[in-house]
Design a protein around this motif. Structure first.
Motif, PDB file in Angstrom:
ATOM      1  N   SER A  27       0.915  -1.101  -0.012  1.00  0.00           N
ATOM      2  CA  SER A  27      -0.085   0.097  -0.096  1.00  0.00           C
ATOM      3  C   SER A  27       0.785   1.450  -0.146  1.00  0.00           C
ATOM      4  O   SER A  27       0.695   2.118  -0.638  1.00  0.00           O
ATOM      5  CB  SER A  27      -0.911   0.098   1.221  1.00  0.00           C
ATOM      6  OG  SER A  27      -1.929  -1.248   1.203  1.00  0.00           O
ATOM      7  N   LEU A  28       1.939   1.219   0.938  1.00  0.00           N
ATOM      8  CA  LEU A  28       2.675   2.375   0.757  1.00  0.00           C
ATOM      9  C   LEU A  28       3.669   2.397  -0.441  1.00  0.00           C
ATOM     10  O   LEU A  28       3.915   3.608  -0.912  1.00  0.00           O
ATOM     11  CB  LEU A  28       3.723   2.544   2.014  1.00  0.00           C
ATOM     12  CG  LEU A  28       3.009   2.336   3.399  1.00  0.00           C
ATOM     13  CD1 LEU A  28       3.942   2.060   4.439  1.00  0.00           C
ATOM     14  CD2 LEU A  28       2.391   3.732   3.504  1.00  0.00           C
ATOM     15  N   HIS A  29       4.002   1.334  -0.913  1.00  0.00           N
ATOM     16  CA  HIS A  29       4.633   1.389  -2.329  1.00  0.00           C
ATOM     17  C   HIS A  29       3.677   2.128  -3.554  1.00  0.00           C
ATOM     18  O   HIS A  29       4.098   2.801  -4.144  1.00  0.00           O
ATOM     19  CB  HIS A  29       4.935  -0.009  -2.614  1.00  0.00           C
ATOM     20  CG  HIS A  29       5.141  -0.513  -4.111  1.00  0.00           C
ATOM     21  ND1 HIS A  29       6.715   0.203  -4.214  1.00  0.00           N
ATOM     22  CD2 HIS A  29       4.819  -0.914  -5.349  1.00  0.00           C
ATOM     23  CE1 HIS A  29       7.156  -0.353  -5.623  1.00  0.00           C
ATOM     24  NE2 HIS A  29       5.867  -0.761  -6.115  1.00  0.00           N
ATOM     25  N   ILE A  30       2.423   1.836  -3.385  1.00  0.00           N
ATOM     26  CA  ILE A  30       1.464   2.279  -4.378  1.00  0.00           C
ATOM     27  C   ILE A  30       1.541   3.779  -4.196  1.00  0.00           C
ATOM     28  O   ILE A  30       1.338   4.547  -5.154  1.00  0.00           O
ATOM     29  CB  ILE A  30       0.207   1.566  -4.231  1.00  0.00           C
ATOM     30  CG1 ILE A  30       0.254   0.220  -4.846  1.00  0.00           C
ATOM     31  CG2 ILE A  30      -1.031   2.272  -5.017  1.00  0.00           C
ATOM     32  CD1 ILE A  30      -1.134  -0.629  -4.122  1.00  0.00           C
ATOM     33  N   MET A  31       1.594   4.232  -2.966  1.00  0.00           N
ATOM     34  CA  MET A  31       1.410   5.652  -2.674  1.00  0.00           C
ATOM     35  C   MET A  31       2.700   6.481  -3.123  1.00  0.00           C
ATOM     36  O   MET A  31       2.767   7.384  -3.972  1.00  0.00           O
ATOM     37  CB  MET A  31       1.515   5.976  -1.260  1.00  0.00           C
ATOM     38  CG  MET A  31       0.155   5.637  -0.765  1.00  0.00           C
ATOM     39  SD  MET A  31       0.234   6.053   1.208  1.00  0.00           S
ATOM     40  CE  MET A  31       0.405   7.907   0.903  1.00  0.00           C
ATOM     41  N   GLU A  32       3.824   5.646  -2.901  1.00  0.00           N
ATOM     42  CA  GLU A  32       4.974   6.264  -3.765  1.00  0.00           C
ATOM     43  C   GLU A  32       5.073   6.326  -5.295  1.00  0.00           C
ATOM     44  O   GLU A  32       5.286   7.422  -5.886  1.00  0.00           O
ATOM     45  CB  GLU A  32       6.426   5.600  -3.241  1.00  0.00           C
ATOM     46  CG  GLU A  32       7.621   6.071  -4.014  1.00  0.00           C
ATOM     47  CD  GLU A  32       8.923   5.119  -3.718  1.00  0.00           C
ATOM     48  OE1 GLU A  32       9.832   5.466  -4.345  1.00  0.00           O
ATOM     49  OE2 GLU A  32       8.754   4.263  -2.970  1.00  0.00           O
ATOM     50  N   GLU A  33       4.440   5.351  -5.774  1.00  0.00           N
ATOM     51  CA  GLU A  33       4.438   5.132  -7.134  1.00  0.00           C
ATOM     52  C   GLU A  33       3.639   6.240  -7.782  1.00  0.00           C
ATOM     53  O   GLU A  33       3.909   7.214  -8.678  1.00  0.00           O
ATOM     54  CB  GLU A  33       3.893   3.851  -7.788  1.00  0.00           C
ATOM     55  CG  GLU A  33       4.973   2.530  -7.585  1.00  0.00           C
ATOM     56  CD  GLU A  33       4.191   1.552  -8.288  1.00  0.00           C
ATOM     57  OE1 GLU A  33       5.114   0.674  -8.552  1.00  0.00           O
ATOM     58  OE2 GLU A  33       3.066   1.287  -8.099  1.00  0.00           O
ATOM     59  N   TYR A  34       2.354   6.305  -7.231  1.00  0.00           N
ATOM     60  CA  TYR A  34       1.466   7.468  -7.728  1.00  0.00           C
ATOM     61  C   TYR A  34       2.054   8.962  -7.324  1.00  0.00           C
ATOM     62  O   TYR A  34       1.918   9.752  -8.480  1.00  0.00           O
ATOM     63  CB  TYR A  34       0.330   7.292  -6.836  1.00  0.00           C
ATOM     64  CG  TYR A  34      -0.880   8.642  -6.997  1.00  0.00           C
ATOM     65  CD1 TYR A  34      -1.435   8.323  -8.414  1.00  0.00           C
ATOM     66  CD2 TYR A  34      -0.833   9.461  -6.378  1.00  0.00           C
ATOM     67  CE1 TYR A  34      -2.438   9.276  -8.722  1.00  0.00           C
ATOM     68  CE2 TYR A  34      -1.878  10.472  -6.647  1.00  0.00           C
ATOM     69  CZ  TYR A  34      -2.716  10.441  -7.898  1.00  0.00           C
ATOM     70  OH  TYR A  34      -3.477  11.517  -8.177  1.00  0.00           O
ATOM     71  N   SER A  35       2.731   9.158  -6.233  1.00  0.00           N
ATOM     72  CA  SER A  35       3.325  10.375  -6.109  1.00  0.00           C
ATOM     73  C   SER A  35       4.150  10.970  -6.670  1.00  0.00           C
ATOM     74  O   SER A  35       4.288  12.168  -7.091  1.00  0.00           O
ATOM     75  CB  SER A  35       3.601  10.410  -4.575  1.00  0.00           C
ATOM     76  OG  SER A  35       2.670  10.262  -3.417  1.00  0.00           O
ATOM     77  N   PHE A  36       4.894  10.078  -7.513  1.00  0.00           N
ATOM     78  CA  PHE A  36       6.084  10.540  -8.280  1.00  0.00           C
ATOM     79  C   PHE A  36       5.957  10.115  -9.811  1.00  0.00           C
ATOM     80  O   PHE A  36       7.103  10.004 -10.398  1.00  0.00           O
ATOM     81  CB  PHE A  36       7.283   9.906  -7.633  1.00  0.00           C
ATOM     82  CG  PHE A  36       7.697  10.481  -6.286  1.00  0.00           C
ATOM     83  CD1 PHE A  36       8.227  11.686  -6.218  1.00  0.00           C
ATOM     84  CD2 PHE A  36       7.704   9.673  -5.224  1.00  0.00           C
ATOM     85  CE1 PHE A  36       8.494  12.462  -4.800  1.00  0.00           C
ATOM     86  CE2 PHE A  36       8.059  10.109  -3.920  1.00  0.00           C
ATOM     87  CZ  PHE A  36       8.221  11.629  -3.792  1.00  0.00           C
ATOM     88  N   ASP A  37       4.679   9.649  -9.986  1.00  0.00           N
ATOM     89  CA  ASP A  37       4.127   9.639 -11.422  1.00  0.00           C
ATOM     90  C   ASP A  37       4.850   8.535 -12.050  1.00  0.00           C
ATOM     91  O   ASP A  37       5.585   8.387 -13.138  1.00  0.00           O
ATOM     92  CB  ASP A  37       4.447  11.009 -12.291  1.00  0.00           C
ATOM     93  CG  ASP A  37       3.796  11.033 -13.446  1.00  0.00           C
ATOM     94  OD1 ASP A  37       2.880   9.860 -13.870  1.00  0.00           O
ATOM     95  OD2 ASP A  37       4.213  11.826 -14.431  1.00  0.00           O
ATOM     96  N   TRP A  38       4.635   7.324 -11.531  1.00  0.00           N
ATOM     97  CA  TRP A  38       5.241   6.121 -12.044  1.00  0.00           C
ATOM     98  C   TRP A  38       4.746   5.758 -13.511  1.00  0.00           C
ATOM     99  O   TRP A  38       5.322   5.153 -14.335  1.00  0.00           O
ATOM    100  CB  TRP A  38       4.649   4.679 -11.183  1.00  0.00           C
ATOM    101  CG  TRP A  38       5.340   3.437 -11.577  1.00  0.00           C
ATOM    102  CD1 TRP A  38       6.538   2.986 -11.448  1.00  0.00           C
ATOM    103  CD2 TRP A  38       4.768   2.528 -12.507  1.00  0.00           C
ATOM    104  NE1 TRP A  38       6.659   1.678 -12.235  1.00  0.00           N
ATOM    105  CE2 TRP A  38       5.579   1.703 -12.946  1.00  0.00           C
ATOM    106  CE3 TRP A  38       3.510   2.655 -13.139  1.00  0.00           C
ATOM    107  CZ2 TRP A  38       5.024   0.452 -13.506  1.00  0.00           C
ATOM    108  CZ3 TRP A  38       3.079   1.490 -13.966  1.00  0.00           C
ATOM    109  CH2 TRP A  38       4.096   0.595 -14.179  1.00  0.00           C
TER     110      TRP A  38
END
Length: 162
Positions: free
Chosen positions: A15-26
């Motif tokens: 879940s935290l990984h998804i937040m990082e991906e979304y926040s930094f435009d994966w």
């Protein structure tokens, strides 16, 4: 630590990984670096499924440890093939999700494997099979992204009727 506890921690890590991906435009990174034809709705749906599968595997970990090990296999394949190796090939260009893959995925995988081995619910062969299952799970949305551009899978567009 039990495999069930480790499985729930894996869901939190993802879940935290998804937040990082979304926040930094994966999405933009994936389109540019690994040439994945992904759009934001694809990202949302795929990651909703990943969280749903994560909850299911955590609930089933005590009775079906292979399912939990498949989820950690998914995490390993994601970290290696969608973050670390592409970063190396892109000469260090940051991959959104790489930090949580390193700081959360790898320890979570180690905890799950350790718990499975130390409690006797799995052996090395079961862990390897979990990685294979994880690879299949990771490949599934990628294959679908590529197949949808083929005419056989395209649906005719019709005007909305009222």
């Amino acid at each position: 630590m039990t495999l069930t506890t480790a499985a729930w921690l894996a869901v939190a890590a993802y879940s935290l990984h998804i937040m990082e991906e979304y926040s930094f435009d994966w999405r933009s990174w994936a389109r540019d670096v690994i040439k994945l034809p992904v759009e934001w709705p694809d990202f949302y749906v795929t990651n909703a499924v990943v969280v749903a599968v994560g909850i299911a595997q955590a609930m089933l970990a005590s009775s079906m440890p292979l399912i939990a090990l498949g989820y950690t296999g998914l995490m390993l394949i994601n970290a290696l093939f969608f973050h670390f190796l592409p970063m190396i090939r892109a000469k260090g260009r940051y991959s959104p999700g790489a930090f949580t893959a390193l700081l959360l995925f790898l320890p979570s995988i180690a905890c799950s494997w350790s718990a499975a081995l130390s409690t006797g619910v799995a052996d090395i062969g079961t862990i390897v099979l979990g990685v294979v299952i994880g690879a299949v799970l990771m490949a599934y949305p990628v294959v679908m992204l590529h197949l949808r551009s083929h005419p056989y899978f395209q649906q005719p567009q019709r005007e909305a009727t009222r």
